[in-house]
Design an enzyme around this catalytic site. Structure first.
Site, PDB file in Angstrom:
ATOM      1  N   PRO A 126      -0.068  69.385 -56.137  1.00 48.44           N
ATOM      2  CA  PRO A 126       0.794  69.215 -57.309  1.00 48.44           C
ATOM      3  C   PRO A 126       1.012  70.540 -58.034  1.00 48.44           C
ATOM      4  CG  PRO A 126      -0.905  67.529 -57.244  1.00 48.44           C
ATOM      5  CD  PRO A 126      -1.260  68.540 -56.200  1.00 48.44           C
ATOM      6  N   CYS A 127       2.169  70.674 -58.626  1.00 47.50           N
ATOM      7  CA  CYS A 127       2.527  71.898 -59.342  1.00 47.50           C
ATOM      8  C   CYS A 127       1.882  71.880 -60.727  1.00 47.50           C
ATOM      9  CB  CYS A 127       4.048  71.974 -59.471  1.00 47.50           C
ATOM     10  SG  CYS A 127       4.659  73.511 -60.145  1.00 47.50           S
ATOM     11  N   GLN A 128       0.932  72.789 -60.954  1.00 52.12           N
ATOM     12  CA  GLN A 128       0.220  72.864 -62.227  1.00 52.12           C
ATOM     13  C   GLN A 128       0.194  74.304 -62.727  1.00 52.12           C
ATOM     14  OE1 GLN A 128      -3.314  70.997 -60.215  1.00 52.12           O
ATOM     15  NE2 GLN A 128      -3.547  69.977 -62.188  1.00 52.12           N
ATOM     16  N   HIS A 177       8.438  77.795 -62.098  1.00 50.92           N
ATOM     17  CA  HIS A 177       7.449  77.158 -62.968  1.00 50.92           C
ATOM     18  C   HIS A 177       6.689  78.200 -63.779  1.00 50.92           C
ATOM     19  CE1 HIS A 177       3.607  74.942 -63.825  1.00 50.92           C
ATOM     20  NE2 HIS A 177       4.472  73.979 -64.064  1.00 50.92           N
TER      21      HIS A 177
END
Length: 414
Positions: free
Chosen positions: A147-149, A194
């Site tokens: 997941p993109c964090q 991001h």
């Protein structure tokens, strides 16, 4: 081949062409109005007009069929993290990989993996609790869709330890504990920007620190890889530094044409039968009445009664933006919009093109190019979630063949 299939070998709708060229649909429509592109009476643009676009030319120069003949020189081993319902794992299996371990936290997804492949070593656990050290030196490829964090930037090193507490850290730890020859990570396109690019910069730094050469990341569009869906995934491939100087990674070739929802639901090039009946969500009575007013390929603005538009949209009616996912009915003659974890969310409606209902689970699975004999486990909400989050199988298999080719070259050059 049906007339519809023959047509889409040689022609593109404005919407399809916009997706291929990564342009707004209005730009294509403007070029048609100006006479820069000529459309037929039914609105389609002949491929011959578009040969100067590299993206269109790639269909004519496809080496897809040749790449289907890529086979591993020996059995290549795979560890997959964040395995979900099996889209990536199944594609990698089709390409010739043998799974040593698949890790996934969601119990229903693990049930799906075990049901379909009882021989797979599926670990249903928090990844932070998995010890990967027994696999040191035994792994050819390690994959995962973390997941993109965002990371904490208390320090300035942007290294491995700075990512502690994130799921990417756990993937990096698995790499550190196993030393695979190649790693492949997949993520959403948004990872590119991001946290103003800091997230991806940190990931690149950690990959380098771990001893790997990163290939320039690339966004793959599923419509190019025999998937009837407008889905995009960012792919990162890295090769261990002691091996990387002697080999080159070649991205997979595109398929010969763009497939549509018709290909997913009807007997033809993708499947040898029409889609079977399956479980699915249903609309409340009033929503069904409203969705009945939406034409194939249309959305809320195509409802002729403005009072009904306002009733359905409520406060959103007065907000800016097209909101094209709301009250959206799919078209048989276009690829599906990107599937979400539910087909009946108001912002991202996925209504059947002909019947007034959300897409059923088997229809969902076909759009993601799962075979009909891949059975999902758990309640219907869990099934939609597993399918909606998956990497499309055909795209995964195409990528897998490129990774097999890379490992073959490593075998021959070391």
């Amino acid at each position: 081949m049906s007339n519809a299939q023959e047509k889409f070998n040689n022609q593109f709708s404005p919407e399809m062409l916009a997706d291929i060229l990564s342009l707004p649909k209005r730009v294509i429509e403007s070029r048609i109005r100006k006479g820069e592109l000529k459309a037929s009476s039914d609105g389609y643009i002949d491929q011959k007009q578009l040969e100067h676009f590299p993206e269109v030319k790639s269909f004519q120069n496809s080496t897809w069929d040749e790449e289907l003949n890529i086979n591993p020189l020996r059995p290549y081993s795979l560890i997959e993290l964040f395995a979900g319902g099996g889209g990536l794992a199944l594609g990698m299996e089709q390409a010739g990989f043998n799974s040593l371990l698949l890790n996934e936290l969601d119990k229903h997804a693990c049930s799906t993996l075990r049901h379909n492949r009882p021989n797979w070593n599926v670990i249903n656990s928090d990844i932070s609790k998995v010890d990967f050290t027994p696999y040191w030196g035994k792994v050819d490829l390690l994959t995962g869709g973390f997941p993109c964090q965002a990371f904490s930037y208390a320090g300035k090193s942007l290294g491995f330890e700075d990512t502690r507490g994130t799921l990417f850290f756990e993937m990096a730890r698995a790499i550190k504990e196993t030393g695979p020859k190649v790693i492949m990570a997949e993520n959403v396109r948004a990872l590119l920007t991001h946290d103003n690019g800091k997230t991806l910069a940190t990931i690149k730094s950690v990959i380098d620190e771990l001893g790997y050469t990163l290939i320039e990341p690339k966004v793959l569009k599923a419509i190019f890889y025999k998937v009837p869906q407008k889905r995009e995934r960012l792919i990162l491939v890295a090769i261990r530094k002691d091996l990387s100087s002697k080999v080159n990674f070649i991205w997979p070739s595109v398929y010969k044409r763009v497939l549509t929802l018709r290909d997913a639901l009807k007997k033809g090039e993708l499947y040898n039968t029409n889609v079977p009946e399956s479980a699915g969500q249903s609309y409340p009575k009033r929503k069904a009445e409203i969705m009945e007013m939406v034409p194939q390929g249309g959305y809320w603005k195509d409802i002729k009664d403005i009072d009904v538009q306002k009733e359905y949209m409520q406060k959103s009616f007065f907000l800016s933006g097209g909101k094209t996912g709301m009250a959206r009915r799919l078209s048989l003659d276009e690829p599906s919009l990107t599937l979400t974890t539910s087909p009946a969310q108001k912002q991202t409606e996925r209504c059947h093109p002909i019947e007034t209902r959300p897409l059923q689970t088997r229809e969902y699975a076909r759009i993601q190019t799962f075979p009909d004999d891949w059975h999902f486990q758990g309640p219907i909400s869990a099934v939609y979630k597993q399918i909606g989050n998956a990497v499309p199988v055909n795209m995964a298999a195409a990528l897998g063949r490129s990774l097999v080719n890379l490992l073959n070259n490593i075998e021959l050059n070391n």
